[in-house]
Enzyme design. Structure first.
Site, PDB file in Angstrom:
ATOM      1  N   LYS A 125       0.837  -1.062   0.129  1.00  0.00           N
ATOM      2  CA  LYS A 125       0.010   0.122  -0.129  1.00  0.00           C
ATOM      3  C   LYS A 125       0.956   1.227  -0.031  1.00  0.00           C
ATOM      4  CE  LYS A 125      -3.971  -1.978   2.540  1.00  0.00           C
ATOM      5  NZ  LYS A 125      -4.925  -1.594   3.621  1.00  0.00           N
ATOM      6  N   HIS A 128       1.547   6.884   2.870  1.00  0.00           N
ATOM      7  CA  HIS A 128       0.652   8.228   2.722  1.00  0.00           C
ATOM      8  C   HIS A 128       0.854   9.071   4.016  1.00  0.00           C
ATOM      9  CE1 HIS A 128      -2.573   6.693   4.830  1.00  0.00           C
ATOM     10  NE2 HIS A 128      -2.409   5.758   4.235  1.00  0.00           N
ATOM     11  N   HIS A 131       0.543   7.765   7.829  1.00  0.00           N
ATOM     12  CA  HIS A 131       1.970   7.070   8.213  1.00  0.00           C
ATOM     13  C   HIS A 131       2.916   8.066   8.987  1.00  0.00           C
ATOM     14  CE1 HIS A 131       0.601   4.170   4.988  1.00  0.00           C
ATOM     15  NE2 HIS A 131       0.373   3.584   6.300  1.00  0.00           N
TER      16      HIS A 131
END
Length: 565
Positions: A125, A128, A131
């Site tokens: 994933k 972004h 995080h």
RNA sequence: GCAUCUUUAGCUCAGUGGAUAGAGCGUUCGGCUCCGAACCGAAAGGCCGUCAGUUCGAUUCUGAUAAGAUGCACCA
């Protein structure tokens, strides 16, 4: 010399109280005009059976003034102490200048290991803004603890195991291609992952298929594992790029997959200790006594879960690192999960379960709603960092086009702004992501502190000194703005310890803002280079000390302090 | 329903059992012939969510209550 302690001793001898109890009663007045230290006498009224103002008056009559105190005043029930500013300045500035980049360091944590689990994104994933918090808060806590003498182990507990990889394998087999994945990396993995969810709405059997692929992974199926490993490598390449930009490092990347072959033993242990019971086909640890929902250990289909892996990881880490504390930097919404499995560790009979600490932070959302990778409602980390760097470049072109090394400085300032922004507020606060706030470089921001530091560096450079002389007349630093700077510098070591104890980097970042503000005022009020030699030299010690502390402080937050910007 | 977190200036947030509750942004005004204006100064702006309790004293501690956010069985 510890001024507060000396004052406490003087009060103790004057009143017959215990020094320790006096020390805790000493306060810093809200306003410097009231004094530098104060002792309110309200509390003594009961034991001494006297009105507070009388106690204060008696105290002043009997006290032996320490030599660094120039005046003691009674103000109602308060006894206010005024320090000799020159002596205070000498004490603190000599200290900073001698210690340099070690100012504030401590042996507090010597011999103790702190394990810090932070960042921990999910493989496959994109990385972004959601995080960011775990990554930079964890990094700052790591560095601050290290500075205080702790041995730190930073662990990136990657989300590299679980049913989502079963889903990804199914998706890849149905709608993916090797070429597309190699070309577009995580973006492509993301695309087919989203596709899986769209398709699964109408074809629930896809979910079963995905689960069975995950079971194959657990069982060591070669095809499943080689696909998984490929996805892993593609993802790590992108993560490493982001970590390099943020300047964040880890001591270990032991993610969830690392514990795959270690969970069976833990499950056995749970069985042995009679904690594991069957419920609705799954295996759980009952937590009804603790008034919590049960902790799921094994799924109906035999798959392991989040908690299984966290419990296994905790046992492994305790064994490997023998930690004093093990910190988990995750969002607040995982509160219950941690409370549950911490309790399971406790029920297993491990008294060190109390040393497992969830360090939560508030949720990040966008003004368009909740973050959702699947729905594409995200801001990618690289995009954010690049934007911040570009914005910085524009400002440099406008304000300082002659700056050498523009590219590098733009990175330090732009990325510093993003990191600082996240560390400035208490971590528990929810955050609505805002480009405007991220890209603002004025006021309480990282660039403001960096600018202040650059300014101080510039003065030192023009003065032609790399290391200042402490053989100066500190009595020349008795003015209010100089004294304020000294006071804040003196408090820096305390703030570091407070920050570590509370796992709260914002205590450090806010203090740096205070120092920068006080210094800018000092800078504005006091000419330095154009002053007489003795005044200039005295003021340069402040400039040097501020530069030193700002650089150290920013470094502990994971932010660079360029000498020019 | 149960649990966790939040509530302080227009906005974003600090803070403290005690003296006049602070900062940044925004607004208005002022300051570069002068060490870096990514700066500094001034003004305006507050029932510290509400109600009780503890206390000599509560914005701070406790308990209710309201509003918002989040979590609560096979995702992580």
């Amino acid at each position: 010399m510890d001024f507060k302690f000396e004052i406490a001793k003087a009060i103790a001898t004057a009143t017959g109280l215990e020094t320790a109890e006096v020390t805790s009663g000493i306060e810093i007045p809200p306003n410097t005009e009231m004094g530098d230290y104060a002792f309110p006498c309200f509390r003594l009224a009961k034991t001494l059976r006297k009105a507070p103002p009388l106690i204060a008056a008696d105290m002043v009559a009997n006290i032996v003034k320490p030599d660094f105190i120039c005046e003691i005043k009674v103000e109602g029930a308060y006894v206010n102490f005024f320090t000799n500013k020159g002596m205070f300045a000498k004490e603190i500035l000599e200290n900073v200048i001698n210690e340099k980049e070690n100012y504030g360091k401590s042996t507090l944590g010597n011999g103790k290991t702190i394990v810090i689990d932070y960042s921990s994104p999910n493989i496959a994933k994109p990385f972004h803004v959601g995080h960011l918090r775990s990554t930079v808060i964890g990094n700052a806590i790591y560095k601050i603890h290290q500075f205080l003498g702790y041995n730190c182990e930073g662990i990136n507990h990657l989300g590299d195991w679980g049913t989502q990889f079963g889903k990804l394998i199914v998706a890849y087999k149905n709608w993916g291609s090797k070429q597309a994945v190699e070309e577009h990396g995580i973006q492509e993995l993301m695309r087919i992952y989203v596709k899986f969810h769209d398709e699964a709405e109408n074809k629930p059997e896809l979910e079963d298929e995905a689960r069975s692929w995950f079971v194959k992974m657990q069982d060591g199926d070669e095809e499943a594992l080689s696909l998984w490993k490929w996805f892993y490598e593609i993802s790590m390449k992108e993560f490493d790029r982001v970590y390099a930009m943020l300047g964040v490092k880890f001591d270990a990347y032991t993610g969830e997959s690392f514990y795959n072959d270690k969970m069976a033993a833990v499950v056995d242990e749970l069985k042995e200790k009679k904690l594991l019971v069957e419920s609705e086909g799954a295996m759980i640890v009952d937590l009804e006594e603790e008034k919590m929902p049960p902790c799921l250990i094994i799924r109906k289909d035999g798959g392991t879960l989040y908690a299984t892996r966290d419990i296994t990881a905790a046992l492994y880490r305790k064994n490997k690192y023998n930690f004093e504390k093990c910190l988990y930097l995750t969002a607040l919404d995982q509160n219950l999960h941690f409370a549950q499995w911490f309790k399971v560790i406790d029920k297993m009979g491990y008294e060190w379960s109390k040393n497992l600490v969830h360090v939560p932070f508030g949720l990040v959302s966008l003004d368009t709603g909740k973050l959702s990778t699947r729905k594409g409602n995200v801001v990618l980390m690289e995009e954010l960092l690049n934007q911040a760097v570009n914005e910085t470049k524009k400002i440099i072109e406008e304000k300082n086009p002659e700056l050498p090394n523009k590219e590098e400085v733009a990175k330090q300032v732009g990325i510093g702004a993003v990191i600082f922004n996240d560390l400035y507020n208490g971590r528990i606060k929810d955050v609505v992501f805002s480009w405007e706030r991220m890209l603002s470089f004025e006021g309480e921001t990282g660039p403001y502190i960096q600018y202040t530091n650059a300014r101080a560096c510039s003065v030192l450079k023009k003065a032609g000194v790399t290391c200042v002389d402490t053989n100066v007349d500190f009595a020349l630093l008795a003015d209010e703005s100089s004294a304020e700077v000294c006071k804040l510098l003196a408090d820096f070591p305390n703030k570091l310890q407070d920050s570590a104890a509370k796992y709260e980097p914002s205590i450090v970042s806010r203090h740096l803002v205070n120092i920068a503000q006080a210094f800018n005022k000092f800078y504005h009020d006091n000419p330095i280079l154009s002053s007489e030699e003795n005044v200039k030299n005295a003021r340069l010690t402040i400039v040097y000390a501020v530069k030193t502390v700002l650089t150290v402080g920013l470094g502990l937050l994971g932010i660079n302090a360029p000498e020019q910007m």
